[in-house]
Structures are given as structure tokens and as C-alpha cells.
Design an enzyme around this catalytic site. Sequence first.
Site, PDB file in Angstrom:
ATOM      1  N   GLU A 181       0.820  -1.208   0.000  1.00 13.70           N
ATOM      2  CA  GLU A 181       0.000   0.000   0.000  1.00 13.70           C
ATOM      3  C   GLU A 181       0.857   1.264   0.000  1.00 13.70           C
ATOM      4  O   GLU A 181       0.546   2.230  -0.697  1.00 13.70           O
ATOM      5  CB  GLU A 181      -0.940   0.007   1.218  1.00 13.70           C
ATOM      6  CG  GLU A 181      -2.097  -0.962   1.112  1.00 13.70           C
ATOM      7  CD  GLU A 181      -3.043  -0.631  -0.018  1.00 13.70           C
ATOM      8  OE1 GLU A 181      -3.229   0.565  -0.319  1.00 13.70           O
ATOM      9  OE2 GLU A 181      -3.586  -1.565  -0.630  1.00 13.70           O
TER      10      GLU A 181
ATOM     11  N   CYS B 166     -12.604   2.215 -14.720  1.00 17.49           N
ATOM     12  CA  CYS B 166     -13.127   3.565 -14.477  1.00 17.49           C
ATOM     13  C   CYS B 166     -11.974   4.559 -14.376  1.00 17.49           C
ATOM     14  O   CYS B 166     -11.753   5.196 -13.347  1.00 17.49           O
ATOM     15  CB  CYS B 166     -13.957   3.569 -13.201  1.00 17.49           C
ATOM     16  SG  CYS B 166     -14.940   5.066 -12.972  1.00 17.49           S
TER      17      CYS B 166
ATOM     18  N   CYS C 149     -16.760   2.608 -19.988  1.00 24.22           N
ATOM     19  CA  CYS C 149     -18.104   2.433 -19.432  1.00 24.22           C
ATOM     20  C   CYS C 149     -18.811   1.204 -20.005  1.00 24.22           C
ATOM     21  O   CYS C 149     -19.585   0.540 -19.310  1.00 24.22           O
ATOM     22  CB  CYS C 149     -18.942   3.684 -19.689  1.00 24.22           C
ATOM     23  SG  CYS C 149     -18.332   5.147 -18.818  1.00 24.22           S
TER      24      CYS C 149
ATOM     25  N   CYS D 147     -17.842  -1.803 -17.922  1.00 24.48           N
ATOM     26  CA  CYS D 147     -17.768  -1.593 -16.478  1.00 24.48           C
ATOM     27  C   CYS D 147     -18.788  -2.474 -15.757  1.00 24.48           C
ATOM     28  O   CYS D 147     -19.988  -2.450 -16.078  1.00 24.48           O
ATOM     29  CB  CYS D 147     -18.034  -0.136 -16.129  1.00 24.48           C
ATOM     30  SG  CYS D 147     -17.909   0.207 -14.356  1.00 24.48           S
TER      31      CYS D 147
ATOM     32  N   CYS E 212     -24.119   3.118 -11.607  1.00 28.22           N
ATOM     33  CA  CYS E 212     -23.344   4.351 -11.673  1.00 28.22           C
ATOM     34  C   CYS E 212     -24.242   5.528 -12.014  1.00 28.22           C
ATOM     35  O   CYS E 212     -24.766   5.628 -13.134  1.00 28.22           O
ATOM     36  CB  CYS E 212     -22.236   4.223 -12.719  1.00 28.22           C
ATOM     37  SG  CYS E 212     -21.226   5.703 -12.884  1.00 28.22           S
TER      38      CYS E 212
END
Length: 496
Positions: free
Chosen positions: A77, A232, A239, A242, A248
Amino acid sequence: MAFADHMEEATAPMEGHSFPHPISTHVIAKPQPLRAALLQWYAGVHEDRGMPWRKPYNASFGPAERAQRAYEVWISEIMLQQTQVATVIPYYNKWIAKFPTIRDLAAADIDTVNSLWKGLGYYSRAARLLAGAKKAVEEFGGRLPDNAESMEAKIPGIGRYSAGAICSIAYNQCVPVVSLYPSLTRVLALHAQPKAKQTSNVLWAAATAMVEGSDKPGDLNQAMIEVGSTVCKVRDPSCSSCPIRPHCRGYQLSTTEKASETAEVPDIEELCTLCESLPHLKGSSSLVTAFPMKAERKKAREELDLVNVVEWRHGDQRWFLLVRRPEGGLLAGLTEFPTSPNASKNISPSESQTVSHTLLSQLLKPRLAPLSNTRRKDPEGGTDLRIIQIKSAGDVVHVFSHIKKTYRVQWIILEGGGDSPPELNLNAPNIVGAQKKAGARTGKPKSSKKSEASTGELPMATWTLLEQVAEANITTGVQKVWRLARTLWDSKSDSE
């Protein structure tokens, strides 16, 4: 009125106009369908990018095994902050090979840590990893805390995002992560100032609603991150492929065509006052890219630093002076050439030479002859330390996130002072003692304790052989400086 119903009666907004909508638009009241779509999609793609830290949660793990997973996720991370996955993978593998456990990391020193980090940038992240590991060993039995609240409060460099990611993935805790910014703002159709506290509150509330009660919170958070990374995207969202397109609200808004005048206006008490006007992209999927609202970027401040590539010669030996930056601030603890920061942009060559002479007079214990004394041979046979050449190498521009640095590089050659590199002035104000390392010379007797001790705010200084400079813990910007300086003598050698 439900958001989808409202969208059927609304058009994409005109330029400078945002249709009135209820604040509930930005709330995930029924997260189950969105959650199911994300998890189903993630099950088929979680191995696609070959991330070695991405492993399924194992409920049979005991505390020690979960803590090890937390360590691995923590490293990934921090490395992934402002860095692409493809870049991080080899760094992560080298790191885990060198520091397989948090105790191995805690036992390391900043030089070793920075050497593994070289090239990743934002070196303060590496320093905080080391500090966090030491604290975990000293105060938590060699394990990261097993809950997000304690992890964020107690471990340096772990914020709300990292704590949520680590604890959901390694400990299977239902804690949120506000993942890659565009995806969540698009799901919520939230067009508000990105740095505003209200915006942050809305996003964290939505992320919390999505993860609460989930059987697989780690997978769910990773799925949202993966959608943001691969589908995204900020500028070119896919899209059509997705997995969460039906959920969305930004996408639904971009595909409406009816006149906004027919839309039902919510009661004033329910009206969203957070969103700002949208651009005019009627009936276009390009409207999706309006989310999130673009933040005004502050212009990076410009600074000029005088960088001195200082060489001392004796026979065939060529030694270069390196200094360590302070342990706090920009590029903390890393190595560079002696530098005078924040010089005037209009500084003249003669003024630059004077500034450099003053800096070297502080750093070096032997008396440095005045600039006027640049004779290569002393006719009286003296051993005074003197500058025999100052040559401009030109400028190097290096851009940090908030600073545009111009490094004005000078190649300075010293001679004299004896048969060893000039001793460093460990007792001068604001000079930090030199630390002996392989391939470095300080000119200080081995028995001296001062060579290990800090006596001020300036960084440690060492003499380093020519062939070992590139292997020191120098940043990308300093590597540029070194390459530029080398052109002065390399080109001369070629011509000869």
C-alpha cells in the site's frame, strides 16, 4: 423519487447549470446489488495483473499469519501511493526478499532502506516504513495493530486509507477505503470541491455503507480499487465494460435526453447544496469524466539550488564529497552533493563561486585558500588546500510534486591538504559528523567517537571514490546532476 426515475425526466445539464437533485443522490442506501456486481467481477480478474501481495483471505490463519499478511499489504500500500502497479511489483519483490518480516525491517538502517527504495520517489514513505516497523517491534510485539483505529493512531505513515486497506484485507474487518477517487464520485454523481471536508465526508460515508456487513470486505475494497485502476479511469473510462455501470449515477446522468424543465425539483430541505455546475456535454458518455470535479492545481514554486560536485585529487585517486540531508523534510536522510539552497535566480557566476567557497570553508577542516589562489602547483612546496578549478556544468531541472527545482551545477576540483582526503570539520556549527562506510573516507581517526555523532543540523559528510558515487543513496535528481557533471571530464577524455 428514485435516482434512476429522476434521471429519466432530466437532461444532461447546460453549461454552468446543475439540475437540482436531492442529497440522497449521494447515498448508497442499498449496497447489496453494487456489492454483488463488484465481487462477481473481481473473482474473475483479481489475478490478472500478477500482484504478489494480492492473496485471498484465509480464515484458518492464526494471529501470527494474519499479522504477516498485514505487513505484506502495508508494504504494498505504501509503495503504491502515487506509483503504478507495474513499477511497484519488482520493488516489492526485492523488499520482501530483503525484509521478509517486520522484525527484519525494524533491524535495518535508513541507508539500506533507501537503497532498496531508490527510484520510487517520495522517500519519506520509506523512512516512515522503517519508523513504523521499529515502533511495531518495540510497542506491539512485532506486529501491526489488528484494528484500523489503533493502526492509524499508532503507526507512522499509516492514514485512514492505508489502515482500512490493511485491516480489511489482512484481518477481514469491515472498514472502508475511499478507493481511487473517480470511481466512487461517479457512482454517486458527486460534483463537488474534491478537497472540501463535506466532500470527504460524503465519500467516506458511502464507502462505509458499501462495506458494512460484507462477508468479504477485503475483496470488496480491492474490487473497487481494481475497477478504478483498470476500467473507471480518470480520462478514458471504459463504461461499456464496467461491471458497475447499472449502479453508476454519473453514467445514468450522461445518457439522459429529456428536457430538464420536466424534472421534479426536490423539497428545499432535501436539496443538495454541495454539488457545483457541470460542463455542457449533453447526452454524452464524456460527461462521466466530469466526475470528480477537477481541483485547482497550485503552481509549483520555483527554486534555484547551487550544487557543488566537489572533487579532491591525489595522484590517480579521485574522491567526491557527499553529504546527507537532514532526517526531516524533503528527501530526508538521502545523499547529495554539497548544496546551497534557494539561491537568487539572478546570481552571477562570480557570486556562485563565492557562495561555494564559503560552504566548503565550513565543511572542510583544513584552511581553504582564497579563490584567488588557484595555482595548480605551489612554488613554495606548501600543502594548503586550494580550489584549482570551478567549472560550470549547466542546469538540471527536476520537478517534485510542489517544487520545480533548478540545480545549477558546478564542478569544483580541490588539491593539497596532504595525502588523504581533507578532514571534515566536525566541530563547526551546523556541521554533522562524517560516518565511516565502505568506500568512504572522512580523514578522521578510527578511534574518534565524533565521527558517529551528530553535532548540528547539516547532514553528514563523506568522501566517496569516483566509481562508488553512483551506488550511493542518491535520488533521481542527484543522478541527473552526476551525469551532467561527468560530461565535463568524459567529453574531455574522449577528445584527448
